[in-house]
Motif scaffolding. Structure first.
Motif, PDB file in Angstrom:
ATOM      1  N   GLY A 185       0.849  -1.188   0.000  1.00  0.00           N
ATOM      2  CA  GLY A 185       0.000   0.000   0.000  1.00  0.00           C
ATOM      3  C   GLY A 185       0.873   1.222   0.000  1.00  0.00           C
ATOM      4  N   GLU A 186       1.006   1.885  -1.161  1.00  0.00           N
ATOM      5  CA  GLU A 186       2.007   2.927  -1.359  1.00  0.00           C
ATOM      6  C   GLU A 186       1.962   4.030  -0.297  1.00  0.00           C
ATOM      7  OE1 GLU A 186       1.023   4.101  -5.249  1.00  0.00           O
ATOM      8  OE2 GLU A 186       2.247   2.576  -6.235  1.00  0.00           O
ATOM      9  N   GLY A 187       0.764   4.450   0.085  1.00  0.00           N
ATOM     10  CA  GLY A 187       0.653   5.557   1.019  1.00  0.00           C
ATOM     11  C   GLY A 187       1.169   5.247   2.399  1.00  0.00           C
ATOM     12  N   ASN A 188       1.402   3.961   2.710  1.00  0.00           N
ATOM     13  CA  ASN A 188       1.865   3.561   4.031  1.00  0.00           C
ATOM     14  C   ASN A 188       3.356   3.263   4.063  1.00  0.00           C
ATOM     15  OD1 ASN A 188      -0.823   3.600   5.035  1.00  0.00           O
ATOM     16  ND2 ASN A 188      -1.175   1.604   4.112  1.00  0.00           N
ATOM     17  N   VAL A 189       4.069   3.606   3.004  1.00  0.00           N
ATOM     18  CA  VAL A 189       5.467   3.221   2.882  1.00  0.00           C
ATOM     19  C   VAL A 189       6.392   4.402   3.181  1.00  0.00           C
ATOM     20  CG1 VAL A 189       7.253   2.516   1.235  1.00  0.00           C
ATOM     21  CG2 VAL A 189       5.046   1.354   1.257  1.00  0.00           C
ATOM     22  N   GLN A 196      17.444  10.373 -12.940  1.00  0.00           N
ATOM     23  CA  GLN A 196      17.424  10.821 -11.545  1.00  0.00           C
ATOM     24  C   GLN A 196      16.130  11.567 -11.245  1.00  0.00           C
ATOM     25  OE1 GLN A 196      21.017  12.950 -10.369  1.00  0.00           O
ATOM     26  NE2 GLN A 196      22.199  11.862 -11.909  1.00  0.00           N
ATOM     27  N   ARG A 197      15.770  12.483 -12.132  1.00  0.00           N
ATOM     28  CA  ARG A 197      14.552  13.275 -11.908  1.00  0.00           C
ATOM     29  C   ARG A 197      13.313  12.383 -11.928  1.00  0.00           C
ATOM     30  NH1 ARG A 197      17.379  16.953 -15.450  1.00  0.00           N
ATOM     31  NH2 ARG A 197      16.250  16.073 -17.230  1.00  0.00           N
ATOM     32  N   ARG A 198      13.245  11.470 -12.870  1.00  0.00           N
ATOM     33  CA  ARG A 198      12.072  10.593 -12.972  1.00  0.00           C
ATOM     34  C   ARG A 198      11.939   9.716 -11.729  1.00  0.00           C
ATOM     35  NH1 ARG A 198       8.441   8.551 -16.459  1.00  0.00           N
ATOM     36  NH2 ARG A 198       7.912   6.353 -16.360  1.00  0.00           N
ATOM     37  N   LEU A 199      13.062   9.209 -11.251  1.00  0.00           N
ATOM     38  CA  LEU A 199      13.047   8.339 -10.083  1.00  0.00           C
ATOM     39  C   LEU A 199      12.561   9.094  -8.847  1.00  0.00           C
ATOM     40  CD1 LEU A 199      15.824   5.823  -9.214  1.00  0.00           C
ATOM     41  CD2 LEU A 199      15.095   7.428  -7.488  1.00  0.00           C
ATOM     42  N   ILE A 228       8.956   8.600  -6.427  1.00  0.00           N
ATOM     43  CA  ILE A 228       8.809   8.267  -5.012  1.00  0.00           C
ATOM     44  C   ILE A 228       8.097   9.370  -4.247  1.00  0.00           C
ATOM     45  CG2 ILE A 228      10.828   6.769  -5.009  1.00  0.00           C
ATOM     46  CD1 ILE A 228      12.297   8.981  -3.471  1.00  0.00           C
ATOM     47  N   THR A 229       8.339  10.631  -4.601  1.00  0.00           N
ATOM     48  CA  THR A 229       7.664  11.711  -3.882  1.00  0.00           C
ATOM     49  C   THR A 229       6.175  11.748  -4.193  1.00  0.00           C
ATOM     50  OG1 THR A 229       8.301  13.253  -5.648  1.00  0.00           O
ATOM     51  CG2 THR A 229       9.720  13.141  -3.716  1.00  0.00           C
ATOM     52  N   ARG A 230       5.801  11.251  -5.354  1.00  0.00           N
ATOM     53  CA  ARG A 230       4.392  11.248  -5.738  1.00  0.00           C
ATOM     54  C   ARG A 230       3.652  10.026  -5.206  1.00  0.00           C
ATOM     55  NH1 ARG A 230       5.305  11.571 -10.646  1.00  0.00           N
ATOM     56  NH2 ARG A 230       4.951   9.414 -11.284  1.00  0.00           N
ATOM     57  N   LYS A 231       4.368   8.904  -5.097  1.00  0.00           N
ATOM     58  CA  LYS A 231       3.705   7.639  -4.794  1.00  0.00           C
ATOM     59  C   LYS A 231       3.828   7.211  -3.331  1.00  0.00           C
ATOM     60  CE  LYS A 231       2.264   6.181  -8.942  1.00  0.00           C
ATOM     61  NZ  LYS A 231       0.880   5.744  -9.230  1.00  0.00           N
ATOM     62  N   MET A 232       4.940   7.550  -2.662  1.00  0.00           N
ATOM     63  CA  MET A 232       5.196   7.011  -1.335  1.00  0.00           C
ATOM     64  C   MET A 232       4.658   7.922  -0.240  1.00  0.00           C
ATOM     65  SD  MET A 232       6.511   4.301  -2.363  1.00  0.00           S
ATOM     66  CE  MET A 232       7.045   3.789  -3.994  1.00  0.00           C
ATOM     67  N   VAL A 263      18.861  15.930  -8.265  1.00  0.00           N
ATOM     68  CA  VAL A 263      17.946  15.367  -7.270  1.00  0.00           C
ATOM     69  C   VAL A 263      17.460  16.462  -6.328  1.00  0.00           C
ATOM     70  CG1 VAL A 263      17.745  13.769  -5.327  1.00  0.00           C
ATOM     71  CG2 VAL A 263      18.944  13.062  -7.404  1.00  0.00           C
ATOM     72  N   ILE A 264      18.393  17.272  -5.816  1.00  0.00           N
ATOM     73  CA  ILE A 264      18.028  18.319  -4.864  1.00  0.00           C
ATOM     74  C   ILE A 264      17.033  19.295  -5.477  1.00  0.00           C
ATOM     75  CG2 ILE A 264      18.935  20.225  -3.474  1.00  0.00           C
ATOM     76  CD1 ILE A 264      21.545  18.723  -3.283  1.00  0.00           C
ATOM     77  N   SER A 265      17.199  19.570  -6.764  1.00  0.00           N
ATOM     78  CA  SER A 265      16.345  20.566  -7.418  1.00  0.00           C
ATOM     79  C   SER A 265      14.888  20.130  -7.507  1.00  0.00           C
ATOM     80  CB  SER A 265      16.871  20.869  -8.821  1.00  0.00           C
ATOM     81  OG  SER A 265      16.814  19.723  -9.654  1.00  0.00           O
ATOM     82  N   ARG A 266      14.595  18.877  -7.209  1.00  0.00           N
ATOM     83  CA  ARG A 266      13.204  18.401  -7.271  1.00  0.00           C
ATOM     84  C   ARG A 266      12.454  18.675  -5.973  1.00  0.00           C
ATOM     85  NH1 ARG A 266      12.682  18.485 -12.316  1.00  0.00           N
ATOM     86  NH2 ARG A 266      10.822  17.173 -12.279  1.00  0.00           N
ATOM     87  N   PHE A 267      13.134  19.238  -4.970  1.00  0.00           N
ATOM     88  CA  PHE A 267      12.510  19.462  -3.682  1.00  0.00           C
ATOM     89  C   PHE A 267      12.398  20.944  -3.367  1.00  0.00           C
ATOM     90  CE2 PHE A 267      14.712  15.298  -3.126  1.00  0.00           C
ATOM     91  CZ  PHE A 267      13.562  14.524  -3.050  1.00  0.00           C
ATOM     92  N   GLU A 268      11.424  21.285  -2.575  1.00  0.00           N
ATOM     93  CA  GLU A 268      11.235  22.657  -2.121  1.00  0.00           C
ATOM     94  C   GLU A 268      12.261  22.976  -1.031  1.00  0.00           C
ATOM     95  OE1 GLU A 268       9.174  24.777  -3.487  1.00  0.00           O
ATOM     96  OE2 GLU A 268       8.384  23.255  -4.859  1.00  0.00           O
ATOM     97  N   PRO A 269      12.570  24.263  -0.823  1.00  0.00           N
ATOM     98  CA  PRO A 269      13.566  24.610   0.203  1.00  0.00           C
ATOM     99  C   PRO A 269      13.231  24.062   1.586  1.00  0.00           C
ATOM    100  CG  PRO A 269      13.098  26.517  -1.166  1.00  0.00           C
ATOM    101  CD  PRO A 269      12.113  25.453  -1.574  1.00  0.00           C
TER     102      PRO A 269
END
Length: 521
Positions: free
Chosen positions: A207-211, A227-230, A234-238, A250-256
């Motif tokens: 169950g993705e939301g519980n991981v 890297q960006r796709r990966l 995970i940020t969308r599904k987990m 990788v860092i650029s995919r996250f908010e400050p």
């Protein structure tokens, strides 16, 4: 967290899993030991007199692999070959998937064994069929065999689960060949993605939301788009993701507010500090410079310059200083210095409090502005460890006045052979004097301003020695070098460690975390 005797209650309480890691160095074994335990409850246990060292996690219940699997914690390690994870051995990713699927579809191993036992080679391969028939004919002379063509057959031996674990292998067919190969023949990057895919399989079954998905350096052997796709997946599904990384992609995919900067002090203690943008620092500015910010987060120090020309110049000057044995200089790449293009002179001071707030060494450089900086910008500029205002209206004027005339002549000889050379600026001829050369070089640099054409960097590249370089910039870079070396332990790099001892070194991390350890190989 550890629970107190009087557990708090109320709507403000956010409960979490009371788990902690305990580790230490065992002198007798000359090795590190560690374990994960439930921090509550704690049982009072007596230690025998003959026990010299308290057992690790005394009184605590171990937090086992089964507990991690139950709570949905998945961990993708940094250095992985897939040999273990993608095999069918006990405890592997595929073994975990088999057991989870077996809960829904019945005993898979038994079904697999039945399928293998049912393989009769003599019925499928003519050569084996001939051998079986020849053996049957000869054996039948001495032993009364059953009256059947299958009285002698060729099949797989009496298998157990352990046999299957040893011989089963995952085959994959990738483009463009389309030929199936064992997983361990794939490239390192492909293996990383296959292991990641197996973890997402387990996550879907749980169950993705519980991981809780923990990933260590996902960028290893992967191109930026992967890297960006990966990370996006995970940020969308987990339910929660924790990533450690050295990659700005990788860092650029996250908010400050999702990034934590880790600082490891000289005594080994590790500290974390969130990335906090000042109230008057617009998020739009961060978004427009997210790649530069990501690289700066990974750096130990940041040099903020006003434009693309300066950003292109600084590394070339540093290369020339580093290559000159007569100059005591450590290349900024070794000291962890990142160069950030602010876009214009008045924007340079805006970044001082941003990176100073991350406890990084931060330096500022821009030319003389057309009008005096506002008071608030002057106050921000005071946060720079070193700050220099060039005594020229533009860096092109500085280069014309400070780069040696011999280097400028060599520059024109090379530049005027380029297809994008601006012909209306004039060309070098043997008879023209030095002042005319400077005028032509100034026109060319202004006509081809910026980093895309590389003209300014090309000019500096024609400097044969450090004496040919623009001395204003050389002096500033040497000051930065000395400042960084005073605040860093560079003995491992240069053998010239600071006698005053090392200060803090910066390592970023994110929650969704981004991490970079300066000493890490």
């Amino acid at each position: 967290m550890d629970f107190a005797d009087n557990e708090p209650e109320g709507p403000q309480v956010i409960w979490c899993l009371p788990v902690k890691f305990i580790g230490r160095f065992e002198v007798a074994e000359e090795d590190f030991v560690g374990g994960t335990f439930f921090s509550h409850p704690v049982r009072e246990l007596a230690i025998a007199d003959e026990d010299r060292v308290e057992p690790l996690g005394l009184g605590l219940t171990p937090f086992t692999r089964e507990h991690k699997r139950y709570c949905g914690f998945l961990y993708l390690r940094a250095h992985r070959t897939g040999n273990r994870a993608l095999s069918f051995q006990r405890g592997s990713l595929i073994d975990t998937i088999v057991r989870l699927e077996a809960d829904q579809h019945g005993p898979l191993w038994e079904s697999g064994l039945e399928g293998v036992r049912g393989v009769q080679l003599s019925e499928q391969v003519d050569g084996f069929a001939k051998i079986a028939e020849s053996v049957r004919t000869r054996v039948n002379r001495f032993i009364n065999l059953a009256d059947s063509s299958s009285a002698v057959d060729i099949g797989v031996s009496d298998l157990t689960r352990e046999h299957l674990r040893e011989v089963l292998t995952l085959f994959l067919s990738t483009e463009p060949s389309g030929h199936g190969v064992p997983f361990n023949r794939l490239s390192t990057g492909s293996l990383n993605l296959v292991v990641f895919a197996m973890l997402t399989y387990i996550a879907e079954l749980k169950g993705e939301g519980n991981v809780i998905f923990a990933m260590e350096e996902p960028e290893i052997a992967l191109p930026p788009h992967s890297q960006r796709r990966l990370v996006d997946f995970i940020t969308r599904k987990m339910g929660q993701s924790i990533v450690t990384t050295h990659s700005p992609y990788v860092i650029s995919r996250f908010e400050p507010d999702q990034i934590t900067v880790l600082t490891r002090a000289s005594d080994g203690a590790l500290y974390g500090r969130g990335v906090e943008l000042p109230d008057d620092f617009k998020l739009k500015r961060y978004k427009e410079n997210v790649r530069q910010f990501a690289e700066a987060v990974l750096a130990r120090a940041v040099l903020v310059v006003e434009g693309a020309t300066e950003a292109a110049l600084i590394p070339v000057i540093a290369d020339r200083l580093d290559a000159d044995p007569a100059v005591d200089y450590v290349h900024p790449d070794l000291l962890g210095l990142s160069v950030l293009d602010a876009g214009n002179d008045v924007s340079v001071p805006l970044y001082a409090p941003v990176f100073a707030g991350m406890q990084k060494s931060v330096y500022g450089l821009h030319d003389t502005p057309k009008s005096k900086l506002a008071t608030d910008l002057e106050l921000k500029a005071r946060r720079f460890d070193l700050y220099k205002v060039i005594d020229h209206k533009g860096v092109e004027d500085l280069l014309v006045n400070e780069v040696s005339i011999s280097a400028q002549r060599r520059f024109l000889e090379v530049a005027q052979e380029r297809d994008d050379y601006p012909d209306d600026c004039g060309r070098l001829r043997p008879e023209i004097d030095d002042e005319t050369v400077k005028q032509i070089v100034g026109k060319v640099l202004r006509a081809r301003k910026g980093s895309n054409t590389g003209y300014a960097a090309m000019l500096v590249g024609e400097c044969a020695t450090s004496a040919d370089l623009p001395q204003s910039l050389v002096t500033f870079l040497l000051e930065i070098d000395q400042h960084l070396r005073r605040s860093s332990d560079i003995s491992d790099i240069t053998g010239q460690g600071d006698p005053e001892g090392p200060d803090n070194t910066e390592t970023p991390a994110g929650q969704t975390q981004a991490e970079a350890d300066d000493g890490e190989a």
